[in-house]
Design a protein around this motif. Structure first.
Motif, mmCIF file in Angstrom:
data_model
loop_
_atom_site.group_PDB
_atom_site.id
_atom_site.type_symbol
_atom_site.label_atom_id
_atom_site.label_comp_id
_atom_site.label_asym_id
_atom_site.label_seq_id
_atom_site.Cartn_x
_atom_site.Cartn_y
_atom_site.Cartn_z
ATOM 1 N N PRO A 1 46.350 -13.919 -26.766
ATOM 2 C CA PRO A 1 46.465 -14.670 -28.024
ATOM 3 C C PRO A 1 45.640 -14.095 -29.175
ATOM 4 O O PRO A 1 45.903 -14.394 -30.346
ATOM 5 N N ARG A 2 44.653 -13.268 -28.848
ATOM 6 C CA ARG A 2 43.834 -12.684 -29.919
ATOM 7 C C ARG A 2 44.246 -11.247 -30.233
ATOM 8 O O ARG A 2 43.535 -10.537 -30.936
ATOM 9 N N GLY A 3 45.334 -10.809 -29.638
ATOM 10 C CA GLY A 3 45.842 -9.469 -29.940
ATOM 11 C C GLY A 3 45.516 -8.460 -28.857
ATOM 12 O O GLY A 3 44.636 -8.676 -28.028
ATOM 13 N N TYR A 4 46.260 -7.359 -28.896
ATOM 14 C CA TYR A 4 46.141 -6.350 -27.833
ATOM 15 C C TYR A 4 45.213 -5.188 -28.202
ATOM 16 O O TYR A 4 44.769 -4.456 -27.348
ATOM 17 N N TYR A 5 44.979 -4.997 -29.483
ATOM 18 C CA TYR A 5 44.126 -3.886 -29.933
ATOM 19 C C TYR A 5 44.613 -2.542 -29.364
ATOM 20 O O TYR A 5 43.828 -1.752 -28.847
ATOM 21 N N GLU A 6 45.909 -2.304 -29.432
ATOM 22 C CA GLU A 6 46.439 -1.068 -28.864
ATOM 23 C C GLU A 6 46.764 -0.047 -29.933
ATOM 24 O O GLU A 6 46.863 -0.378 -31.118
ATOM 25 N N LEU A 7 46.917 1.176 -29.476
ATOM 26 C CA LEU A 7 47.258 2.288 -30.356
ATOM 27 C C LEU A 7 48.385 3.044 -29.660
ATOM 28 O O LEU A 7 48.184 3.609 -28.582
ATOM 29 N N GLU A 8 49.558 3.012 -30.267
ATOM 30 C CA GLU A 8 50.750 3.546 -29.603
ATOM 31 C C GLU A 8 50.596 5.014 -29.202
ATOM 32 O O GLU A 8 51.061 5.435 -28.145
ATOM 33 N N GLN A 9 49.920 5.784 -30.052
ATOM 34 C CA GLN A 9 49.844 7.225 -29.770
ATOM 35 C C GLN A 9 49.043 7.538 -28.496
ATOM 36 O O GLN A 9 49.177 8.616 -27.940
ATOM 37 N N VAL A 10 48.247 6.578 -28.053
ATOM 38 C CA VAL A 10 47.489 6.774 -26.806
ATOM 39 C C VAL A 10 48.454 7.024 -25.639
ATOM 40 O O VAL A 10 48.189 7.860 -24.772
ATOM 41 N N LYS A 11 49.580 6.331 -25.657
ATOM 42 C CA LYS A 11 50.554 6.478 -24.563
ATOM 43 C C LYS A 11 51.171 7.875 -24.539
ATOM 44 O O LYS A 11 51.720 8.285 -23.530
ATOM 45 N N LYS A 12 51.102 8.575 -25.664
ATOM 46 C CA LYS A 12 51.734 9.898 -25.763
ATOM 47 C C LYS A 12 50.737 11.031 -25.571
ATOM 48 O O LYS A 12 51.044 12.195 -25.848
ATOM 49 N N ILE A 13 49.545 10.721 -25.114
ATOM 50 C CA ILE A 13 48.469 11.715 -25.065
ATOM 51 C C ILE A 13 48.803 12.918 -24.184
ATOM 52 O O ILE A 13 48.340 14.024 -24.441
ATOM 53 N N LYS A 14 49.632 12.702 -23.193
ATOM 54 C CA LYS A 14 50.002 13.812 -22.320
ATOM 55 C C LYS A 14 50.711 14.915 -23.118
ATOM 56 O O LYS A 14 50.591 16.092 -22.803
ATOM 57 N N HIS A 15 51.429 14.528 -24.139
ATOM 58 C CA HIS A 15 52.202 15.488 -24.928
ATOM 59 C C HIS A 15 51.528 15.837 -26.244
ATOM 60 O O HIS A 15 51.815 16.879 -26.831
ATOM 61 N N SER B 1 46.387 15.877 -30.326
ATOM 62 C CA SER B 1 45.829 16.455 -31.548
ATOM 63 C C SER B 1 45.084 15.430 -32.400
ATOM 64 O O SER B 1 44.247 15.787 -33.233
ATOM 65 N N TRP B 2 45.368 14.155 -32.203
ATOM 66 C CA TRP B 2 44.758 13.091 -33.001
ATOM 67 C C TRP B 2 43.364 12.700 -32.498
ATOM 68 O O TRP B 2 42.627 12.001 -33.171
ATOM 69 N N LEU B 3 43.020 13.185 -31.309
ATOM 70 C CA LEU B 3 41.752 12.736 -30.711
ATOM 71 C C LEU B 3 40.502 13.020 -31.556
ATOM 72 O O LEU B 3 39.638 12.155 -31.676
ATOM 73 N N PRO B 4 40.369 14.226 -32.131
ATOM 74 C CA PRO B 4 39.142 14.465 -32.924
ATOM 75 C C PRO B 4 38.929 13.433 -34.032
ATOM 76 O O PRO B 4 37.783 13.132 -34.385
ATOM 77 N N SER B 5 40.024 12.869 -34.549
ATOM 78 C CA SER B 5 39.878 11.861 -35.610
ATOM 79 C C SER B 5 39.313 10.550 -35.075
ATOM 80 O O SER B 5 39.002 9.639 -35.855
ATOM 81 N N MET B 6 39.180 10.443 -33.779
ATOM 82 C CA MET B 6 38.660 9.228 -33.155
ATOM 83 C C MET B 6 37.149 9.289 -32.917
ATOM 84 O O MET B 6 36.576 8.340 -32.377
ATOM 85 N N ARG B 7 36.523 10.386 -33.293
ATOM 86 C CA ARG B 7 35.076 10.494 -33.078
ATOM 87 C C ARG B 7 34.351 9.372 -33.817
ATOM 88 O O ARG B 7 34.610 9.131 -34.999
ATOM 89 N N GLY B 8 33.490 8.715 -33.086
ATOM 90 C CA GLY B 8 32.746 7.603 -33.686
ATOM 91 C C GLY B 8 33.517 6.300 -33.709
ATOM 92 O O GLY B 8 33.019 5.281 -34.177
ATOM 93 N N ARG B 9 34.748 6.332 -33.198
ATOM 94 C CA ARG B 9 35.572 5.117 -33.181
ATOM 95 C C ARG B 9 35.911 4.757 -31.730
ATOM 96 O O ARG B 9 35.678 5.546 -30.825
ATOM 97 N N ALA B 10 36.467 3.572 -31.577
ATOM 98 C CA ALA B 10 36.834 3.109 -30.233
ATOM 99 C C ALA B 10 38.327 2.839 -30.167
ATOM 100 O O ALA B 10 38.916 2.330 -31.127
ATOM 101 N N PHE B 11 38.925 3.203 -29.046
ATOM 102 C CA PHE B 11 40.311 2.804 -28.803
ATOM 103 C C PHE B 11 40.477 2.441 -27.339
ATOM 104 O O PHE B 11 39.608 2.722 -26.509
ATOM 105 N N LYS B 12 41.605 1.828 -27.054
ATOM 106 C CA LYS B 12 41.890 1.321 -25.712
ATOM 107 C C LYS B 12 42.853 2.256 -24.992
ATOM 108 O O LYS B 12 43.815 2.734 -25.592
ATOM 109 N N MET B 13 42.567 2.517 -23.724
ATOM 110 C CA MET B 13 43.426 3.417 -22.940
ATOM 111 C C MET B 13 43.463 2.935 -21.495
ATOM 112 O O MET B 13 42.400 2.758 -20.872
ATOM 113 N N VAL B 14 44.653 2.730 -20.965
ATOM 114 C CA VAL B 14 44.757 2.287 -19.571
ATOM 115 C C VAL B 14 44.197 3.380 -18.652
ATOM 116 O O VAL B 14 44.266 4.574 -18.960
#
Lengths: 197, 61
Positions: A43-57, A60-73
């Motif tokens: 009910p408070r949201g999933y806090y997901e990032l669609e591109q995380v699911k595509k990380i195998k392919h 390139s977006w990972l360096p932009s995540m430095r200092g930030r947090a994201f969710k990954m199964v």
């Protein structure tokens, strides 16, 4: 720490969305695209990032995540490039509670669920493998957080998480985020013998 | 014990690899390779089953 990427991981329904919400409230920049809307299961949201699911392919977006947090199964952690440094907050929850919650979510989505005994065995083995793998990665620091501990003692757990993040998160608003009423599918205390982690 | 036929050239390579790796015999080396491959395939199958559940929940593609 500013150059490191913070990842909230675990199996689905282990409390990863709650942890993302806590980090958000605690002042940690979180990355989410809000494509998955809040619903009965979260009910408070999933806090997901669609591109995380595509990380195998595409990572390139990972360096932009430095200092930030994201969710990954948890299963996708294997795909993390060793060129980056990570701090992983790994959520742990009683497997029976997690599977019960997943079954409800799958039923709501109209998707089939694997038999509970079978998926329990598979998850157990999966978690053993991922823990062993994480322990071998010199570029990944891991903090395990039990969902039940988080609900039982949000202040202490938030302080522990803030310390893991070198004080980059404010533990007071993090602790205030925890709402014990959202701890559904809770196994009765007397039968809770198989907490993982 | 059962016998398995393999290409002679592959057997020679296995024999050299077994010696280099310190196995006591080429049979021990081949048995170890088969054990590891069976284990690897089992892990792949198990992780694929985990993926199926995660896919249903919308966490992997």
């Amino acid at each position: 720490m500013a150059d490191e990427i913070i990842i909230v991981s675990g199996l689905p329904r282990s409390g990863t969305s709650l942890m993302m919400q806590m980090l958000d409230r605690g002042g940690v920049p979180v990355a989410t695209d809000n494509l998955r809307a809040p619903d009965t299961d979260n009910p408070r949201g999933y806090y997901e990032l669609e591109q995380v699911k595509k990380i195998k392919h595409d990572a390139s977006w990972l360096p932009s995540m430095r200092g930030r947090a994201f969710k990954m199964v948890s299963q996708l952690l294997y795909e993390l490039p060793s060129s980056q440094r990570y701090r992983v907050i790994f959520m742990e929850r009683d497997l029976d509670e997690m599977i019960a919650s997943q079954e409800k979510m799958l039923a709501r989505l109209g998707k089939p669920a694997a038999p509970a005994d079978q998926i329990r065995h598979l998850f157990t083995q999966h978690l053993e493998r991922i823990r062993a793998w994480l322990a071998d990665q010199p570029n990944i620091a891991v903090l395990s957080v039990r969902y039940s501990d988080l609900v039982a003692d949000p202040a202490d757990e938030s302080a522990r998480i803030a310390a893991f993040l070198d004080g980059r998160a404010d533990p007071a608003p993090m602790a205030a985020t925890v709402d014990a009423s959202l701890y559904r599918n809770r196994k009765p205390e007397a039968t809770r013998t198989d907490l993982v982690g | 014990m059962v016998k398995v036929k393999i290409d002679p050239a592959l057997f020679d390579r296995a024999k050299r690899a077994a010696e280099a790796a310190g196995y006591s015999s080429v049979e021990e080396f081949i048995a170890d390779c088969i054990e590891k491959q069976i284990q690897r395939l089992k892990v792949e199958q198990d992780e694929a089953a985990v993926s199926d559940q995660l896919r249903g929940l919308g966490y992997v593609e």
